[in-house]
Design an enzyme around this catalytic site. Structure first.
Site, PDB file in Angstrom:
ATOM      1  N   MET A 144       0.829  -1.258   0.070  1.00  8.54           N
ATOM      2  CA  MET A 144       0.044  -0.171   0.109  1.00  8.54           C
ATOM      3  C   MET A 144       0.895   1.284  -0.080  1.00  8.54           C
ATOM      4  SD  MET A 144      -2.872  -1.187   2.574  1.00  8.54           S
ATOM      5  CE  MET A 144      -3.907   0.220   2.426  1.00  8.54           C
ATOM      6  N   HIS A 145       0.159   2.401  -0.338  1.00 14.58           N
ATOM      7  CA  HIS A 145       0.780   3.823  -0.135  1.00 14.58           C
ATOM      8  C   HIS A 145       1.865   4.252  -0.980  1.00 14.58           C
ATOM      9  CE1 HIS A 145      -1.322   3.047   3.629  1.00 14.58           C
ATOM     10  NE2 HIS A 145      -0.351   2.143   4.048  1.00 14.58           N
ATOM     11  N   ASP A 192      -2.661  -4.947   0.335  1.00 13.02           N
ATOM     12  CA  ASP A 192      -2.263  -6.074   0.649  1.00 13.02           C
ATOM     13  C   ASP A 192      -2.924  -6.820   2.140  1.00 13.02           C
ATOM     14  OD1 ASP A 192      -0.840  -4.319   2.374  1.00 13.02           O
ATOM     15  OD2 ASP A 192       1.296  -5.017   1.821  1.00 13.02           O
TER      16      ASP A 192
END
Length: 482
Positions: A79-80, A236
């Protein structure tokens, strides 16, 4: 047949799931991380696509007939991360990753400028999130920032390669700080903090919905049917939850991968940013989740294994498991903040350390200290979730660290919860992605999201809890907020 692809930090995993929910095979391809400056972590998005093709080729080689019969593909990913594209979908900079800490100043500015940020986004502004990265780019790379046409998350860049579509799902988008998490839509107010607008964002879909179809040329190259559905997928953590069957309120898991995550499903949006937890959309409609995150977990054990010249992290874990209780009591205490920390400290600048080194300290005790320190960090994260209103008595253990029975037992004792492991738990994200693929072509959720069979149950051990209690008290006392 369904394929799940998980774009991790250290590896791309691909999994082939049969119509009876049986995992037919899995394959992986390694990735490397670049650290060009202190606090900077980056990857080349082209490497994700190359590794995806390699992992799929491995699956195809072993299971050619089943692979060719794939009905849908699901995506999961770290992520991110920020993938910056120009108007021709060309990558403008290396992707800035989730554990990059360069944007701490930008986070503080965002919180000052919009005090309501955490109520909208479900979290405090933290350097790992996507939005502060873009504010940093605007300040330090203004020429690049002016060229940005789209910002994608890591798995969504792979989706672009597969389908030609700019799409994200709600669970992954929750980790950007641009999403109104309760409304499950982009927030114009949050986007404005980074000088961006909806036109810079991908289209949003639920993780269990279709997001596009395989391009003909890509399908031919991969050996799949043109037009194969690609599901929205998930970040995830949400994908791992789907893989573990955690889609109902009160269900949860612990991910012991590169990072460490505690994830609990909630029936509604329940933000509590004061405890440095995250409240995000789940990968299935009408559900949210709370999450605590530590930035270095199994990666900390890999780090110390490399320093010790061990063959791998498993060798260090085996040495630690062989220690007597007396030797464990005499081991150093380790603060696992190698990349800063999120829950519960929200401190990008804190760093790891060993305390209590002496002439008897050896490789086994160092390995034990690292495993224990990560366990204590997760214990603090669970306390933060309790403060946010979550209750959980059983956690499924996923990620690379799930391979260590010794660590699983330590976690059960440290967290005082039942820990269960499942077959294939090391590919939880890829399994969840495949299940989301199945949902996207009409498979009922009640069937597709059943919890996988339990391999082993680990219960809290009173003797181990007694050993850990004073060491955890020391661990807590060693952190000093600057």
């Amino acid at each position: 047949m369904y394929i799940g692809i998980d774009i991790g930090t250290s590896e791309v995993k691909a999994l082939l799931l049969g119509p009876d929910q049986q995992v037919l095979g899995a394959a992986g391809a390694p990735l490397s991380v670049s650290r060009p400056h202190p606090g900077h972590t980056e990857q080349d998005p082209a490497d994700w696509w190359a590794a995806t093709q390699d992992a799929l080729a491995s699956l195809r080689a072993v299971h050619p007939e089943e692979y060719a019969a794939t009905e849908a593909i699901g995506l999961s990913g770290q992520m991110h991360g920020a993938v910056l594209l120009d108007a021709h979908d060309r990558v403008l900079l290396p992707a800035i990753l989730w554990n990059d800490t360069r944007s701490a100043e930008e986070c503080a500015e965002m919180m000052r400028e919009l005090p309501a940020l955490s109520g909208l986004a479900g979290s405090l502004a933290m350097p790992g999130f996507t939005a502060p990265k873009l504010r940093w780019v605007a300040r330090h790379e203004p020429a690049v920032f002016r060229q940005i046409a789209k910002v994608l998350l890591p798995k969504d860049h792979v989706r672009l390669m597969l389908t030609g579509e700019h799409v994200s799902d709600l669970s992954d988008a929750s980790g950007t700080l641009w999403l109104d998490v309760q409304r499950r839509d982009w927030s114009d107010e949050l986007l404005a903090l980074t000088g961006l607008a909806r036109r810079h964002m991908p289209r949003l879909v639920e993780g269990s919905a279709a997001s596009g179809r395989l391009r003909t040329d890509v399908a031919q190259s991969l050996g799949l049917r043109p037009g194969t559905v690609v599901a929205g997928g998930a970040g995830d953590n949400a994908a791992s939850a789907v893989g573990m069957g955690a889609v109902q309120s009160g269900q949860g898991f612990l991910s012991l991968g590169t990072s460490g995550v505690l994830f609990v499903v909630t029936p509604q949006y329940q933000p509590n940013a004061a405890s440095a937890t995250h409240a995000f959309c789940h990968a299935v409609p009408g559900r949210w989740h709370q999450m605590s995150v530590m930035l270095a977990a199994a990666s900390a054990l890999q780090w110390v294994a490399h320093l010790l010249g061990a063959a791998d992290a498993g060798e260090v874990a085996a040495r630690a498991a062989a220690l007597s209780a007396r030797a464990r009591e005499a081991a150093p205490v380790f603060l696992p903040y190698l990349s800063g920390e999120r829950t519960p400290h929200n401190d990008a600048r804190v760093r790891g350390s060993f305390h209590g080194l002496d002439m008897d300290t050896d490789a086994a005790r160092l390995g034990y200290a690292v495993m224990e320190g990560v366990s204590f960090g997760l214990r603090d994260g669970l306390a933060a979730l309790h403060a946010a209103g979550s209750e959980v008595s059983r956690l499924s253990l996923v990620g690379g660290g799930a391979r260590s029975a010794f660590w699983a037992q330590m976690l059960a004792s440290a967290l005082n919860v039942e820990i269960v492991t499942h077959g294939g738990s090391a590919v939880g994200g890829a399994l969840g992605a495949a299940r989301l693929g199945a949902l996207s072509v009409g498979t009922p959720m009640e069937w597709a999201c059943l919890p996988p069979p339990i391999d082993t149950v680990y219960l809290p051990d009173p003797a181990e809890r007694a050993l850990l209690a004073p060491r955890h008290a020391l661990f807590r006392s060693l952190y000093r907020r600057p």
